[in-house]
Design a protein around this motif. Structure first.
Motif: not given
Ligand SMILES: Nc1nc2c(c(=O)[nH]1)N[C@H]1C(S)=C(S)[C@@H](COP(=O)(O)OP(=O)(O)OC[C@H]3O[C@@H](n4cnc5c(=O)[nH]c(N)nc54)[C@H](O)[C@@H]3O)O[C@H]1N2
Ligand SMILES: Nc1nc2c(c(=O)[nH]1)N[C@H]1C(S)=C(S)[C@@H](COP(=O)(O)OP(=O)(O)OC[C@H]3O[C@@H](n4cnc5c(=O)[nH]c(N)nc54)[C@H](O)[C@@H]3O)O[C@H]1N2
Ligand code: SF4
Ligand SMILES: [Mo]
Length: 735
Positions: A248-249, A584-592
């Motif tokens: 995870v990242r 696994i991207e825990l904080c993708p930019e569009p979500i943030v």
């Protein structure tokens, strides 16, 4: 009399049925007790399958709209000729984007549709592709696409092995599951509780599922993202986040984001006391295994994508993602289209409202804009396939008006209904029992590695094309080959393309084989079956044309009408991941960025009523109300509201309420219910059959009102373009 075993095509549970046929008529439908997946389960809709099949209002041949607005029967060749001529005229004059496509929900229950619609899209080369995905599942796809790199990689709760299920905005005891293929859910839920497991349901209504749960938590509609962030916050605050075994990242950033959402702050917005929020988090973390699952009631809200993201975040933080008893990735038995590049959002934008593309589609909420608004790229022709967009889209009445302005419309649909009454040509598929069945799409969502194939139970009438042939002919028309071209060529060219791609893969055992030999090995009575055989042979358990011993082929499925079950799901990380980081991207930019929007709304509390939708056990979206066996009783269109609210307004059960949304008003009988949270009113989705020109004689007797006369095409979850069907402010007064 003869008995056939086949899959029920009506909902995502994919039950195995035993159908007794007396000649061409259905004598009896039972759950097939020998079925390896559904083990005899049957719901009232499945039991009424024969009535769907034999509905006298199902069209038995193509129709053409006449100058006076009536429809006349025409022959199939004439129908395809007309479609070819008129689509070509629009496209030639106004360009490719002037032809739009809308595909509805039955795609996921069909073999033919997912096998040809992608090819039709490819041939149409239009940006104006719309479907129910942007009315339903897109928030999940966007969230999972950004986290896992593949918008189709949507985990399902491993219900048979879990110790704890937290369900939000889903009522599977009536819907039988969604993005979760789990036949006989009632028995599986009972088994969960019998082995000491726990079921918790979060819903603004005390649903049938909530009533069967260990705990039901009322939540204010549209606020689940706050609630789930409260859980995430608690996990960290109480030291309940362990080391993740998964790649995870973004852990540190996630922790940072969650700081703005302590239970004491979010409680006020979502209407859930802080102690309950904390205990929901603790119980989930303490359970040996557990899964969080949220569906339609949370997807179709203002923060649908964020909510869907937080669900998977919780599954990761509690160690439950991708482990038995947790939330697991499905594993269909057939090969899927090879995944392309890592998922990206907004590769292009819609013409009128500048809304982002998702999965190659534009939001259905903007279809009417694209038709109404003049200028280059304006939509002037529409192909609808298995969709009733007039009742399904937000502000459906505006869509209804927009369709009148088209130069040409063709619909592939068994009914002359609210949408297809605008078509110039209707091309009806044959009866359900005349179609083959295999779950191309739902195989991805099944809780076991399972597949079942059913050949048509009844032969096609002479001169009647199968749905596969109808679609193949549309593909030929779209490609410019014309309506006279042999539809079988479509299958052969798709088979060839797939074989070429398969042979190109590094260390493919097919490299050294000739394509002609492989073509020759495929079995099947027609192109569709040959393509299915190919997908099974190239799939994860396939025989790879003899290179893998005892591997699957279509023959395996033909030999096992009760289904092939290869056992429960297995962990699939990292193979399933398609992110460019491989993590696994825990904080993708569009979500943030969207979390900033969530934060900015934190203090906003609404007064007045909010509207939510619901589904009914004996009803199926918009197209079951014509089936007499399923009408009446509990199957009515009423406005559910809490008794306290109703009394305040002077309304009692049966009184007419006037409900006003941003664009429309409906009048509907009230049904008092202690099961609805105060401040919330609820209408069932799928009603509103009172429009002139439709040919639905039974449905017209109790038409109900459309919830989408109240919803708003402008009110969307911005990341996924999915409308706010739940949690919409409305005004309620006595009528
Ligand atoms: N019998 C039957 N089965 C069906 C269908 C049908 O029409 N009839 N339709 C099929 C289709 S297309 C789909 S997509 C699935 C959908 O199946 P589900 O995802 O199970 O959806 P619904 O049954 O609509 O239930 C949604 C629930 O969300 C609740 N809800 C509304 N707003 C909110 C909110 O803001 N937060 C929370 N937590 N809950 C909220 C509603 O009260 C409702 O109980 O069902 C499929 N199965
Ligand atoms: N307000 C509000 N709006 C909603 C929802 C909600 O909960 N609230 N739910 C949303 C959801 S989850 C969905 S999935 C969409 C559904 O949106 P749609 O898919 O557009 O609507 P359905 O009512 O499922 O209509 C299915 C159509 O397919 C036809 N059909 C049935 N079987 C076949 C077949 O085998 N072949 C062909 N060619 N046609 C067939 C039927 O006659 C019908 O016209 O609506 C969405 N709209
Ligand atoms: S639960 Fe779904 S698949 Fe099973 S019988 Fe009912 S409608 Fe058919
Ligand atoms: Mo749906």
């Amino acid at each position: 009399m003869r008995r056939v075993h086949r899959t029920c095509p009506l909902c995502e549970a994919t039950c195995g049925l035993a159908v007794d046929l007396d000649g061409e008529r259905v004598a009896k439908v039972r759950g097939n007790a020998a079925d390896r997946f559904s083990r005899g389960y049957l719901c009232p809709k499945g039991a009424a399958l024969a009535h769907f099949d034999e509905d006298p209002d199902r069209l038995d041949g193509p129709l053409r709209r006449t100058g006076s607005g009536d429809f006349e029967p025409i022959g199939w060749d004439e129908a395809f000729d007309e479609v070819d001529r008129r689509l070509a005229a629009v496209s030639k004059r106004h360009g490719r984007d002037s032809v739009a496509l809308y595909v509805g929900n039955p795609l996921i229950h069909s073999l033919a549709l997912p096998m040809y619609v992608p090819a039709l899209r490819d041939e149409l080369q239009t940006r104006n592709v719309f479907s129910t995905m942007t009315l339903d599942t897109m928030p999940k796809s966007v969230a999972c696409g950004l986290m896992f790199g593949d918008p189709l990689a949507i985990p399902v709760p491993d219900i048979d092995r879990t110790d704890h299920l937290l369900l939000l905005g889903a009522n599977p005891l009536e819907s039988n599951g969604s993005l979760w293929t789990v036949p006989d859910l009632p028995r599986r839920l009972k088994a969960l509780r019998a082995r000491g497991g726990r079921l918790v349901v979060v819903d603004p209504r005390r649903t049938r599922t909530a009533a069967a749960a260990d705990q039901h938590v009322f939540v204010r509609p549209g606020t689940d993202a706050y609630l789930l962030f409260g859980l995430v916050h608690t996990l960290w605050a109480e030291g309940l986040v362990g080391e993740s075994a998964l790649p995870v990242r973004g852990m540190a950033e996630l922790r940072q984001l969650a700081q703005a959402f302590p239970p004491d702050v979010v409680a006020e917005v979502c209407g859930v006391p802080p102690d309950i929020i904390r205990s929901l988090a603790r119980e989930l973390a303490a359970a040996p295994t557990g899964a969080v699952y949220a569906r339609l009631g949370t997807c179709t809200t203002e923060f649908g994508t964020l909510t869907s993201w937080l669900v998977e975040v919780l599954n990761v933080l509690t160690g439950n993602l991708d482990r038995p008893g947790g939330a697991m990735f499905g594993q269909p038995l057939h090969a899927l289209r090879p995944p392309g590049e890592p998922f990206r959002l907004g590769r292009w934008r819609s013409r009128v409202r500048n809304l982002p593309e998702t999965m190659g589609e534009l939001p259905t909420a903007t279809l009417a804009d694209e038709i109404i608004t003049p200028g280059p790229g304006q939509v002037r022709a529409l192909i609808t396939i298995a969709g009733n967009v007039v009742l399904a889209a937000p502000n459906g009445d505006r869509v209804d008006d927009a369709l009148r302005g088209l130069d040409f419309m063709v619909s592939v649909d068994p009914y002359l209904n609210e949408t297809t009454r605008h078509a110039d040509v209707i091309l009806p598929p044959p009866r359900l029992l005349q179609a083959p069945h295999y779950d191309v799409v739902l195989g991805m969502r099944a809780i076991r590695r399972f597949a079942r194939y059913s050949r048509p139970a009844l032969p096609l009438p002479p001169d009647r094309p199968s749905e596969a042939e109808i679609l193949a002919r549309l593909v030929q028309i779209a490609s410019g080959a014309g309506c006279r071209a042999d539809p079988r060529a479509v299958d052969e060219s798709l088979i060839d393309k797939t074989l070429r791609a398969a042979a190109r893969a590094p260390d493919s055992p097919l490299r050294a084989r000739s394509r002609a030999e492989l073509h020759g090995l495929l079995i099947g009575e027609n192109g569709l079956e040959r393509r299915l055989d190919l997908m099974l042979r190239l799939g994860p358990f396939g025989d790879l044309f003899g290179s893998r011993r005892a591997g699957l082929t279509l023959q395996t499925l033909l030999d096992e009408p009760d289904g092939v079950d290869l056992g429960p799901l297995q962990p699939r990380v990292p193979a399933v991941l398609r992110t460019s980081s491989g993590c696994i991207e825990l904080c993708p930019e569009p979500i943030v960025s969207d979390v900033a929007r969530l934060r900015s709304r934190l203090p906003v509390l609404r007064n007045g009523f909010v509207l939510v939708g619901h589904r009914q056990l004996r009803s199926l979206n918009s197209w079951s109300h014509n089936v007499p066996a399923l009408t009446g009783g509990s199957n009515r269109c009423t406005l559910q509201m809490n008794g306290d609210d109703a009394r305040r307004l002077g309304l009692g059960t049966g009184d007419l309420a006037r409900v006003r949304g941003r664009h429309g008003v409906v009048e509907v009988p009230v049904e008092l219910s202690a099961d609805v949270m105060t401040g919330v009113v609820s209408l069932p989705y799928g009603w509103g059959h009172g429009r002139t020109g439709a040919r639905l004689r039974t449905a017209a007797k109790s038409p109900g009102v459309s919830i989408n006369s109240l919803t708003d095409h402008l009110s969307l979850d911005p990341l996924s373009g999915t409308p706010v069907f739940n949690g919409l402010p409305v005004d309620v007064t006595p009528a």
